[in-house]
Structures are given as C-alpha cells and as structure tokens.
Design an enzyme around this catalytic site. Structure first.
Site, PDB file in Angstrom:
ATOM      1  N   TYR A   1      33.294   1.662  69.238  1.00 24.99           N
ATOM      2  CA  TYR A   1      34.131   0.966  70.151  1.00 24.99           C
ATOM      3  C   TYR A   1      34.086   2.005  71.419  1.00 24.99           C
ATOM      4  O   TYR A   1      34.161   1.526  72.622  1.00 24.99           O
ATOM      5  CB  TYR A   1      35.497   1.151  69.701  1.00 24.99           C
ATOM      6  CG  TYR A   1      36.838   0.721  70.691  1.00 24.99           C
ATOM      7  CD1 TYR A   1      37.043  -0.778  71.009  1.00 24.99           C
ATOM      8  CD2 TYR A   1      37.550   1.713  71.344  1.00 24.99           C
ATOM      9  CE1 TYR A   1      37.911  -1.179  71.824  1.00 24.99           C
ATOM     10  CE2 TYR A   1      38.569   1.140  72.189  1.00 24.99           C
ATOM     11  CZ  TYR A   1      38.657  -0.013  72.504  1.00 24.99           C
ATOM     12  OH  TYR A   1      39.667  -0.713  73.552  1.00 24.99           O
TER      13      TYR A   1
ATOM     14  N   SER B   1      39.499   1.175  78.919  1.00 24.42           N
ATOM     15  CA  SER B   1      40.344   2.016  78.092  1.00 24.42           C
ATOM     16  C   SER B   1      39.996   3.583  78.722  1.00 24.42           C
ATOM     17  O   SER B   1      38.921   3.914  79.294  1.00 24.42           O
ATOM     18  CB  SER B   1      39.811   1.962  76.507  1.00 24.42           C
ATOM     19  OG  SER B   1      40.435   3.130  75.773  1.00 24.42           O
TER      20      SER B   1
ATOM     21  N   LYS C   1      32.849   0.890  75.253  1.00 22.32           N
ATOM     22  CA  LYS C   1      33.756   0.960  76.485  1.00 22.32           C
ATOM     23  C   LYS C   1      33.050   1.905  77.492  1.00 22.32           C
ATOM     24  O   LYS C   1      33.237   1.704  78.616  1.00 22.32           O
ATOM     25  CB  LYS C   1      35.218   1.590  76.081  1.00 22.32           C
ATOM     26  CG  LYS C   1      36.053   0.741  75.380  1.00 22.32           C
ATOM     27  CD  LYS C   1      36.517  -0.552  76.344  1.00 22.32           C
ATOM     28  CE  LYS C   1      37.552  -1.333  75.535  1.00 22.32           C
ATOM     29  NZ  LYS C   1      37.912  -2.540  76.113  1.00 22.32           N
TER      30      LYS C   1
END
Length: 335
Positions: free
Chosen positions: A152, A139, A156
């Site tokens: 999150y 991402s 990542k």
C-alpha cells in the site's frame, strides 16, 4: 456547483461513500464506481433518497477497459464529467517476508494503476474541453512508508510521483484542467474489517482517527479552493514533516518500535475472515468502520485551511491595532 457531473471510484463504502453523500447534498449527478454490487446499489438508493441522480457502475479499476466503459456510461447518462475522484484501494497487512508476488501485483493494480486508469479516462475528456478537476485521494503514507503495509505504501508513493508529473505537464500545456491531491490521515472506514491480514490481532487505524465525513469535506474544500496539494489534519502534517526533518535512521527505529502494535487492536484476528483483495465482500458496509467511539468528527487543521483568508486578516488586524496602540503610547509619553 449544482448539476456538476462527478465520478467517484471506491464509492460503495468508506471515504468514497461519504464523498458521494457530500456531493449529493450540493446537487451533483454522480457516477458510482466499485466492484461490489451490494454496496453500490445501497449507495445509489441512499443518494436518490437525498434527491440526487446517481448511476451505479460495477467496475474493477484495475481493468482500464472497464474504467473507460464506465466513463462513457456516465457521460451518456449525465453529460460531460466535471470532477473525477480516484479513491479505490486495497491493502494487505503483512510482513514483507510473508507477502506473495500476486498480492503486490493486485494492490498495485488497484491502488496505483486504478488511479492511472481513472486519470487517463478523465483526461481524454477534460483535456480537449480545457476544463475539469481530477482528485487523487492520497495518504500520509505516500510520503513515508511504515511496516506491515509495504504494498500500500509503495502504491501511494507511486500515485504521488505520477501526480507530480501530471501537474508539471498540465502547466506546460497551459491547461485549465486542475488536479488536487488530498493526503489523508487514519480514517474510520470498513477497510480494517475486510483487508487481508496476517497479523495476530485485528487491524486498526493508527490514532488519531477521523470520521470519513471529515475526509469528504477536505476533498470538496480542495476542489473549491483550487488547491493542488493539501494535507488533512495535523497528524498527516507531522508524519510528512517528520520524514523531511528527522534523520531516517531515527524514524525507522521509531516505526519499528511503535508501528506494529499501533496498527493492531486488542482483539484477536478472526482466523477465517473474508477479505476483499481479489473480490468484494458481499453486503452493504457503509461509510464508517467500527471505531466510532474514538474517531473525531472535526479537524482543527481543516477548519483553519478553510478560513485561512479570515485568519490572515484577523492576524493582520491585531498587528495593526497593536502598532497603533504602541504609537499612541509613545506619543503621550506613557513609555
């Protein structure tokens, strides 16, 4: 690429589901890993209707033993795994002060350690054979954290660091096992309907938004073009490059001002909505979310990446033609 054996985690919905369809169209045999039986079975039936062979394996990627057992079942059914795609994720939309330790643990176990577990199971098989491809679906948030998704973003970032180390070690070993990390922008998937959220309004992807089929196309392109690192769409590139060149204090202020509203739609949050952090939400949720009206079906950046050899040749040809015209003009004394 016919009859390649592919494993996809998070395969029951979203990007994983779209990627499974893309591989089915090129004749792959596919191991589908996810927690939710409803979505897995629906995906398997869909792929079989397309003429592909598929195996649905209910798996929580946070459990390394479950991942290893799934890998064994795929190879028992289809033979050696050629491609392993780590894609499963969960997230929580919440200010850090309202987050709970158990939520950080769960997001980390799925979104980061799930990739580690998948990579280890793939490497145990691919490294001795000296072939295979591991794809890490990343991402733009692996490069720059934003408000309200601290767990999150941290996961990542961890995937990126892990993958950088893995690539260096494979180079050291002179291994032919390849790794591709594909960093995605905002994608129209069902995650925005089932992610745990403490925001007053329903979550949404930060525009511009792409359809999951575009992400699947980018994943296949990264494999076919043998690219270790790729960014999908100009929006991802802008975020990553901004983090590299814009002073951090300015970027922090910009995100503080824009990223709260940018991650929320105009619809009020559903007070008793079920989330998928600890267990799957029942039902078949498909590949796409509720943002079809605003999601793009094409990426100019992806098209340019796929055709970069032709574009380079065209630019070179235009340059040569311009040079020849200039020479002709000077030779005839027109200038």
């Amino acid at each position: 690429m016919n009859n390649e054996v592919v494993v996809i985690t998070g395969a029951s919905a979203g990007v994983g589901r779209a990627t499974a369809r893309a591989f089915a169209r090129r004749g792959a045999r596919i191991g589908l890993l996810a927690r939710g039986r409803d979505g897995l079975d629906a995906t398997r039936r869909e792929l079989e209707d397309m003429g592909a062979e598929a195996l649905a394996l209910p798996t929580d990627v946070a459990d390394a033993d479950q991942v290893e057992r799934a890998a064994e079942e795929v190879e028992r059914a289809f033979g050696p795994i050629d491609v392993w795609i780590n894609n499963a994720m969960v997230t929580v939309y919440s200010p850090i002060l309202e987050m709970k330790p158990a939520e950080y643990r769960r997001v980390t176990e799925v979104t980061y350690l799930g990739y580690v577990h998948g990579t280890l199971s793939a490497l145990r098989r691919m490294h001795p054979r000296d072939r295979g491809v591991i794809v890490q679906v990343g991402s733009g948030l692996a490069h720059r954290g934003i408000p309200l998704q601290s767990a999150y973003c941290a996961a990542k970032h961890a995937i990126k660091g892990f993958t950088d180390s893995l690539l260096a070690e494979l180079h050291h070993d002179e291994s032919h096992v390849r790794v591709a990390m594909v960093d995605l922008p905002a994608i129209n998937t069902p995650q925005f309907d089932w992610a745990r959220s403490r925001m007053p309004r329903r979550p949404q992807p930060v525009p511009p938004i792409l359809q999951p089929e575009v992400a699947a196309e980018a994943i296949l392109s990264a494999i076919d073009q043998r690219r270790a690192r790729s960014w999908l769409d100009f929006s991802t590139a802008k975020l990553i490059l901004a983090d590299r060149v814009v002073p951090a204090s300015l970027l922090d202020r910009y995100l503080a001002k824009n990223a709260y509203d940018g991650q929320q739609s105009d619809e009020p949050a559903e007070p008793h909505a079920r989330d998928n952090l600890d267990s799957p939400v029942p039902g078949d949720h498909g590949a796409r979310g509720r943002f079809d009206a605003s999601a793009r079906r094409r990426s100019a950046q992806l098209w340019m990446s796929q055709h970069r050899a032709g574009l380079a040749a065209m630019v070179l040809g235009v340059g040569l033609l311009g040079g020849l015209v200039a020479m002709r003009i000077r030779a005839n004394g027109w200038a």
